[in-house]
Write a protein that holds these residues in place. Structure first.
Motif, PDB file in Angstrom:
ATOM      1  N   THR A  28       0.819  -1.204   0.000  1.00 16.27           N
ATOM      2  CA  THR A  28       0.000   0.000   0.000  1.00 16.27           C
ATOM      3  C   THR A  28       0.857   1.260   0.000  1.00 16.27           C
ATOM      4  N   HIS A  29       2.110   1.133   0.413  1.00 12.83           N
ATOM      5  CA  HIS A  29       3.072   2.232   0.304  1.00 12.83           C
ATOM      6  C   HIS A  29       3.914   1.964  -0.939  1.00 12.83           C
ATOM      7  N   PRO A  30       3.680   2.697  -2.028  1.00 10.61           N
ATOM      8  CA  PRO A  30       4.288   2.338  -3.321  1.00 10.61           C
ATOM      9  C   PRO A  30       5.673   2.909  -3.580  1.00 10.61           C
ATOM     10  N   GLU A  31       6.139   3.821  -2.723  1.00 10.20           N
ATOM     11  CA  GLU A  31       7.413   4.486  -2.993  1.00 10.20           C
ATOM     12  C   GLU A  31       8.571   3.677  -2.424  1.00 10.20           C
ATOM     13  N   TRP A  32       9.148   2.797  -3.239  1.00  4.78           N
ATOM     14  CA  TRP A  32      10.270   1.989  -2.795  1.00  4.78           C
ATOM     15  C   TRP A  32      11.135   1.613  -3.991  1.00  4.78           C
ATOM     16  N   ARG A  33      12.362   1.224  -3.692  1.00  2.00           N
ATOM     17  CA  ARG A  33      13.255   0.619  -4.678  1.00  2.00           C
ATOM     18  C   ARG A  33      13.846  -0.628  -4.043  1.00  2.00           C
ATOM     19  N   LEU A  34      14.228  -1.578  -4.861  1.00  2.90           N
ATOM     20  CA  LEU A  34      14.762  -2.850  -4.387  1.00  2.90           C
ATOM     21  C   LEU A  34      16.219  -2.996  -4.816  1.00  2.90           C
ATOM     22  N   ILE A  35      17.106  -3.266  -3.845  1.00  2.00           N
ATOM     23  CA  ILE A  35      18.507  -3.561  -4.144  1.00  2.00           C
ATOM     24  C   ILE A  35      18.781  -4.991  -3.699  1.00  2.00           C
ATOM     25  N   VAL A  36      19.250  -5.811  -4.625  1.00  2.00           N
ATOM     26  CA  VAL A  36      19.433  -7.239  -4.373  1.00  2.00           C
ATOM     27  C   VAL A  36      20.911  -7.597  -4.460  1.00  2.00           C
ATOM     28  N   GLY A  37      21.408  -8.263  -3.415  1.00  2.68           N
ATOM     29  CA  GLY A  37      22.731  -8.872  -3.462  1.00  2.68           C
ATOM     30  C   GLY A  37      22.538 -10.347  -3.788  1.00  2.68           C
ATOM     31  N   ASP A  38      22.975 -10.773  -4.968  1.00  3.22           N
ATOM     32  CA  ASP A  38      22.682 -12.133  -5.426  1.00  3.22           C
ATOM     33  C   ASP A  38      23.910 -13.027  -5.299  1.00  3.22           C
ATOM     34  N   ASP A  39      23.788 -14.048  -4.437  1.00  5.41           N
ATOM     35  CA  ASP A  39      24.846 -15.038  -4.237  1.00  5.41           C
ATOM     36  C   ASP A  39      24.591 -16.313  -5.037  1.00  5.41           C
TER      37      ASP A  39
END
Length: 302
Positions: A28-39
């Protein structure tokens, strides 16, 4: 509207990752970004994340290949400490409830550093058999944090000032602690407000590959007691204390004194150890867990 940076550590995820990403998309809170560390050792996670990135802001970086905790700390220390964004931690196989972010943000609307965490719905691999995680009835404090973590990493949200504190302290680390426990210890040691929400904010999926389990069954509790008696708990505290030493200069004077007394107590002889343990007034969140704490103090296992 407040913006949230979501940090996710991935390693060879299964189809559960798609469920988690869909739950992020329906916040419901749409203001986000996703940072992924992929192992991951294959491209499966990268391909799914790249697909998700077509409609959402996603950054994918190579993980350090040293476990989930190190991955999260690497992501955290790589952020700009002057950021004005909230920070949330995200596991690859959970499912967030729609108000996961909104609920936490509403609890942290203040200028000083603050941390939010909550209970979870513990589920099986198919998201069935739901039951609430253990409730923590006693107030968060440094005296609790030294011997127990109540801030489950998959529920943690930091406000902007809290994010700055965590990033700056993460850059001081010389050893890699359990990242969520370390954050709880750091924040309580610094006298920062910790909000523990008794309402669940996500579905915590249990399966054979959890980095950390919910430890709710009798079998799990007996296993944890066995690990205590084998000295594993002391080993965990060794690492946590080494990590905290790097940032002890940030603690309140009272908590710096408590920390130094705790370090000395752990190495003292039996009589002094028991007297100091009583004076420190350390506690865990249940009577059984506090009893285990005293067993640990008696046999020098903490």
């Amino acid at each position: 509207m407040a913006r949230v940076t979501i940090l996710m550590a991935t390693r060879d995820p299964g189809p559960e990752l798609r469920d988690q990403l869909e739950s992020l998309a329906t916040q419901t809170h749409p203001e986000w970004r996703l940072i992924v560390g992929d192992d991951s050792r294959s491209d499966a996670a990268h391909d799914l994340l790249a697909e998700f990135a077509r409609s959402h802001e996603v950054w994918i970086v190579a993980g350090p290949q040293k476990g989930a905790g190190v991955n999260f700390l690497s992501l955290l220390s790589g952020l700009d400490p002057a950021t004005t964004e909230f920070i949330a931690f995200c596991d690859q196989d959970d499912v967030w409830l729609p108000d996961r972010l909104a609920r936490g943000i509403s609890a942290l609307q203040e200028g000083k550093p603050a941390l939010y965490c909550s209970r979870t719905w513990v589920c099986d691999v198919n998201l069935g058999n739901k039951h609430l995680s253990a409730r923590h009835p006693h107030r968060p404090s440094f005296r609790n944090a030294l011997v127990q973590n109540i801030a489950a990493g998959n529920t943690i949200l930091l406000n902007p000032a809290g994010a700055e504190l965590a990033i700056s302290a993460a850059r001081e680390l010389q050893v890699a602690p359990r990242h969520d426990w370390w954050i709880y210890q750091l924040f309580t040691g610094c006298g920062v407000r910790v909000v523990y929400d008794a309402e669940p904010t996500l579905l915590y999926r249990q399966h054979g590959h959890n980095a950390e389990g919910a430890n709710l069954t009798m079998r799990a509790k007996l296993s944890r007691l066995k690990r205590l008696l084998k000295g594993e708990w002391r080993g965990w505290i060794d690492v946590q204390c080494a990590a905290l030493t790097a940032s002890a200069h940030r603690f309140t004077p009272e908590n710096r004194t408590i920390f130094n007394r705790f370090l000395n107590m752990r190495e003292a002889g039996f009589s002094t150890r028991m007297k100091e343990a009583a004076r420190l007034r350390l506690y865990r969140q249940s009577r059984a867990a506090t009893l285990a704490l005293w067993i640990g103090a008696v046999f020098r296992l903490i």
